[in-house]
Design a protein around this motif. Sequence first.
Motif, short mmCIF file in Angstrom:
data_model
loop_
_atom_site.label_atom_id
_atom_site.label_comp_id
_atom_site.label_asym_id
_atom_site.label_seq_id
_atom_site.Cartn_x
_atom_site.Cartn_y
_atom_site.Cartn_z
N LEU A 216 6.04 -5.28 4.76
CA LEU A 216 4.63 -4.93 4.64
C LEU A 216 4.20 -4.25 5.94
O LEU A 216 4.73 -4.56 7.01
N CYS A 217 3.26 -3.33 5.84
CA CYS A 217 2.71 -2.72 7.04
C CYS A 217 1.85 -3.78 7.75
O CYS A 217 1.44 -4.75 7.12
N PRO A 218 1.57 -3.59 9.06
CA PRO A 218 0.80 -4.62 9.79
C PRO A 218 -0.55 -4.92 9.15
O PRO A 218 -0.99 -6.07 9.12
N LYS A 219 -1.21 -3.89 8.58
CA LYS A 219 -2.54 -4.09 7.99
C LYS A 219 -2.45 -5.02 6.76
O LYS A 219 -3.23 -5.96 6.64
N CYS A 220 -1.49 -4.75 5.87
CA CYS A 220 -1.34 -5.59 4.67
C CYS A 220 -0.86 -6.99 5.05
O CYS A 220 -1.28 -7.97 4.45
N TRP A 221 0.04 -7.04 6.03
CA TRP A 221 0.56 -8.35 6.47
C TRP A 221 -0.58 -9.23 6.96
O TRP A 221 -0.66 -10.41 6.64
N SER A 222 -1.49 -8.64 7.75
CA SER A 222 -2.57 -9.45 8.31
C SER A 222 -3.59 -9.83 7.23
O SER A 222 -4.36 -10.78 7.41
N ALA A 223 -3.61 -9.12 6.10
CA ALA A 223 -4.54 -9.46 5.02
C ALA A 223 -3.99 -10.57 4.12
O ALA A 223 -4.72 -11.14 3.32
N LEU A 224 -2.69 -10.86 4.23
CA LEU A 224 -2.08 -11.93 3.41
C LEU A 224 -2.62 -13.28 3.83
O LEU A 224 -2.74 -13.57 5.01
N ARG A 225 -2.95 -14.13 2.84
CA ARG A 225 -3.38 -15.49 3.18
C ARG A 225 -2.40 -16.48 2.58
O ARG A 225 -2.43 -16.74 1.38
N PHE A 226 -1.49 -16.96 3.41
CA PHE A 226 -0.54 -17.99 2.94
C PHE A 226 -1.28 -19.32 2.82
O PHE A 226 -2.25 -19.57 3.54
N CYS B 83 0.82 -1.22 0.00
CA CYS B 83 0.00 0.00 0.00
C CYS B 83 0.85 1.27 0.00
O CYS B 83 0.32 2.37 -0.17
N GLY B 84 2.15 1.14 0.25
CA GLY B 84 3.04 2.29 0.16
C GLY B 84 3.16 3.11 1.44
O GLY B 84 3.96 4.03 1.52
N VAL B 85 2.37 2.78 2.47
CA VAL B 85 2.44 3.55 3.71
C VAL B 85 3.86 3.44 4.29
O VAL B 85 4.52 2.41 4.16
N SER B 86 4.35 4.52 4.87
CA SER B 86 5.73 4.56 5.32
C SER B 86 5.98 3.53 6.43
O SER B 86 5.25 3.47 7.42
N THR B 87 7.00 2.69 6.23
CA THR B 87 7.36 1.70 7.25
C THR B 87 8.81 1.84 7.66
O THR B 87 9.25 1.21 8.61
N GLY B 88 9.57 2.63 6.91
CA GLY B 88 10.98 2.81 7.22
C GLY B 88 11.85 1.65 6.78
O GLY B 88 13.03 1.62 7.05
#
Length: 263
Positions: free
Chosen positions: A51-61, A41-46
Amino acid sequence: MRYCFAMGLHWFERLAGIDRTLLRPLSAVVDLVYPPGCAVCGVSTGRHRGLCPKCWSALRFIERPYCEVLGIPFTHDLGPGILSAAAIANPPPFDRLRSAAFHDVPVRNLVHGLKYRDRTDLAPMMAMWMLRASDGMVERCDAILPVPLHRTRMFSRRFNQAAELARHMARQADRTFLPATLLRIRRTRQQVGLGAKAREDNVRGAFAIGEGREGDVFGKRLVLVDDVYTTGATVAAAARALRKAGAADITVLTFARALSETI
Ligand SMILES: [Zn+2]
């Protein structure tokens, strides 16, 4: 999801450790081109490639339990070695299929970033997830090959996203990378928008082994890499060419899997 965000950070830290050694002189340039941010999503993570926490939690391995041949997830654990009805009714021309994650929003963004926006910087992270999903098959294989593009498409797209993933995986697992063994000898229509039967017709006979490359395939345990598995028509046609040339064992490994069904 059995993964947690902390585990993800651990992977990224490991990856970052490798990159710091190898790519330190390039990091300033990379920062200019791709400022540190979430790869989806491009949100700053440094950090890069995280991945930011929101995108990470949306991933389905995709994880066990699944069909040992087609990798289709089961809703219930039926015990080791159980096959899906689809694998029994229609055995594929490869030995097994594994994919890292479902092809929904965060994963689709990564695939599109690599394929259409030249985000080759994402390939090492994507390759690392695929390596884990391969269930040890990459470590045990003789060589890794990408599903090739036809040379005219290669020219317009400049790089093959499957080859990028395969190349990074080969490097990470210290395996042989064979980018020129399997060739796409016939230009095919884009598979997007075609039905299952049309996809099969479109890619039939489209692949061949390069001249003088037969020894790369005969009697070998191979991992065939693509970015997305949809109906499987493309990888099936590619696997048939490898089988015909005497491949001993074929694992198809994709980053994403377009799959709504579980069994
Ligand atoms: Zn994000």
